[in-house]
Write an enzyme that holds these catalytic residues in place. Structure first.
Site, PDB file in Angstrom:
ATOM      1  CG  ASP A  94      -9.835   2.276  -1.247  1.00 28.38           C
ATOM      2  OD1 ASP A  94      -8.150   2.360  -1.401  1.00 28.38           O
ATOM      3  OD2 ASP A  94      -9.977   2.007   0.335  1.00 28.38           O
ATOM      4  CG  ASP A 121      -2.177   0.523   1.263  1.00 23.79           C
ATOM      5  OD1 ASP A 121      -2.453   1.149   0.396  1.00 23.79           O
ATOM      6  OD2 ASP A 121      -3.459   0.139   1.607  1.00 23.79           O
TER       7      ASP A 121
HETATM    8  C1  GLA Z   1      -6.141   1.638   1.870  1.00 24.02           C
HETATM    9  C2  GLA Z   1      -6.519  -0.091  -0.206  1.00 24.02           C
HETATM   10  C3  GLA Z   1      -7.363  -1.008   0.282  1.00 24.02           C
HETATM   11  C4  GLA Z   1      -6.625  -1.535   1.876  1.00 24.02           C
HETATM   12  C5  GLA Z   1      -6.786  -0.350   2.836  1.00 24.02           C
HETATM   13  C6  GLA Z   1      -6.102  -0.446   4.428  1.00 24.02           C
HETATM   14  O1  GLA Z   1      -7.122   2.369   1.632  1.00 24.02           O
HETATM   15  O2  GLA Z   1      -6.519   1.106  -1.118  1.00 24.02           O
HETATM   16  O3  GLA Z   1      -7.427  -1.400  -0.528  1.00 24.02           O
HETATM   17  O4  GLA Z   1      -5.937  -1.921   1.652  1.00 24.02           O
HETATM   18  O5  GLA Z   1      -6.216   0.675   2.896  1.00 24.02           O
HETATM   19  O6  GLA Z   1      -5.940   0.147   5.559  1.00 24.02           O
END
Ligand code: GLA
Length: 401
Positions: free
Chosen positions: A211, A155
């Site tokens: 997301d 991430d």
């Molecule tokens: C980010 C990523 C998500 C998930 C969260 C976890 O937002 O884009 O897909 O992995 O972190 O904290």
């Protein structure tokens, strides 16, 4: 004589070590994910609520539900499995939620013929505030390899001034130096256009957007005012123009599936799944596999739609026509046929047509059309194929000359 012998032996050893060290780091990664990865990830449904017990039961459910038979293989634990680092800097799994450690979890997943995925972050902390990987890349890679990890989602939270390309090149080099073949999922949300450099640094997939959220359309700002969580169609719109960057071993990733999480209708989930297949997207389910309605299981395990996603040519589909809310998406398949999705984004049923010209076929061509949701041969057509498409629905077909 003896001195010359020692000199040449030393030179030989030196040359071998240098050539080993300078081996192309992308060599391992280029053998992985030759079709888009398929699996399951904990985040969309469970967020931080992960545990050994839940992951074991999800792996069991992947087998029992028929998901494994349909091609799903990775069982991926997202954020919150980790709590700290020990005095030697080793990453520590949450002892309450993972009381037997991560290797036991990986061993169990492998015992079912599945693969084990884990999550970390290129910065100091993960998005949920757990320890990140910065400065520990090689140490973590050795640890992950020892646990039997097959897939790492990395991430991009808390990275301050880090350079994205350099950071992901670094973790790929670390993973490769562990000697284990580990898929690298770049989760950088498209901020630094990872489609331009993701393949070069040995990434196997890269998120192209922020997301996904479990809804049909629209975008919402995050509580801190930054942009955005995305409805399914908002994600789809952000894929336009990216198709040429994807191919075997390196895929655009429009984020994990929301199919079955309750925020969309079954028709909308069929559209979501169809579009992900058209986009050659990783198919990472994000619902509770232990508790699926038959309709949801039928969507996630539709082998004809999955075959489009997994087509070995690996050419991502594109939007070839847009008339307001009515769209035609097309994808060239390995056998010369086309997958076609007729999408109706509007609130009323409508007729949508795919012209052969838009598919790259001559108008006079007679081609067989097969419906991939009805599992039905519809006959031979010339010039175009039209279908009436329900509101928020798709008709998905193959067109075979
Ligand atoms: C980010 C990523 C998500 C998930 C969260 C976890 O937002 O884009 O897909 O992995 O972190 O904290």
């Amino acid at each position: 004589m003896k001195t010359r012998f020692v000199f040449f032996v030393t030179l030989g050893v030196f040359v071998s070590v240098v050539s080993l060290l300078s081996q192309d780091n992308s060599a391992i990664s280029s053998t992985l994910a030759l079709t888009p990865p398929m699996g399951w990830n904990s985040w969309n449904k469970f967020a931080c609520n992960v545990s050994e017990e839940m992951i074991r039961s999800m792996a069991d459910a992947m087998v029992k539900s028929g998901m494994k038979d349909a091609g799903y293989e990775y069982v991926n634990i997202d954020d919150c499995w980790q709590v700290s680092r020990d005095s030697n800097g080793n990453i520590v799994a949450d002892p309450l939620r993972f009381p037997h450690g991560m290797k036991v979890v990986g061993d169990y997943i492998h015992s079912l013929g599945l693969k084990f995925g884990i999550y970390s972050d290129a910065g100091l902390k993960t998005c949920a505030g757990r320890p990140g990987g910065l400065g520990h890349e090689y140490q973590d890679a050795i640890q992950y390899a020892a646990w039997g990890v097959d897939y790492l989602k990395y991430d991009w939270c808390n990275t301050t001034t880090q350079d994205a390309k350099a950071s992901y090149a670094n973790i790929r080099a670390a993973l490769d130096s562990s000697g284990r073949a580990i898929v690298l999922s770049i989760c950088e949300w498209g901020t630094a256009k990872p489609w331009l450099w993701g393949k070069e640094v040995g990434g196997n997939l890269w998120r192209t957007t922020g997301d996904i959220s479990d809804k049909w359309a629209g975008q919402n700002k995050w509580p801190d005012g930054s942009c955005c969580s995305n409805g399914m169609l908002a994600i789809v719109d952000q894929q336009v123009g990216l198709a040429s960057y994807a191919g075997p071993g390196h895929w655009n990733d429009p984020d994990m599936l929301e199919v079955g999480n309750g925020g969309m209708t079954d028709a909308e989930y069929r559209a979501h799944f169809s579009l992900w297949a058209m986009l050659a997207a990783p198919l990472i389910a994000g619902n509770d596999l232990r508790d699926m309605r038959p309709e949801i299981r039928d969507i996630l395990t539709n082998k004809e739609v999955i075959a489009v996603d997994q087509d070995p040519l690996g050419r991502e589909g594109e939007r070839v026509r847009k008339n307001g809310d009515l769209e035609v998406w097309a994808r060239q398949l390995n056998d010369g046929s086309r997958a076609v999705a007729l999408l109706n984004r509007s609130s009323a049923g409508a007729e949508v047509s795919a012209n052969w010209e838009d598919l790259g076929y001559p108008e006079h061509l007679r081609a067989s059309v097969r419906d991939l949701w009805q599992h039905d041969d519809l006959g031979k057509f010339s010039g175009k194929f039209s279908a009436s498409v329900a509101s928020h629905g798709v008709v998905m077909v193959t067109v075979t000359p």
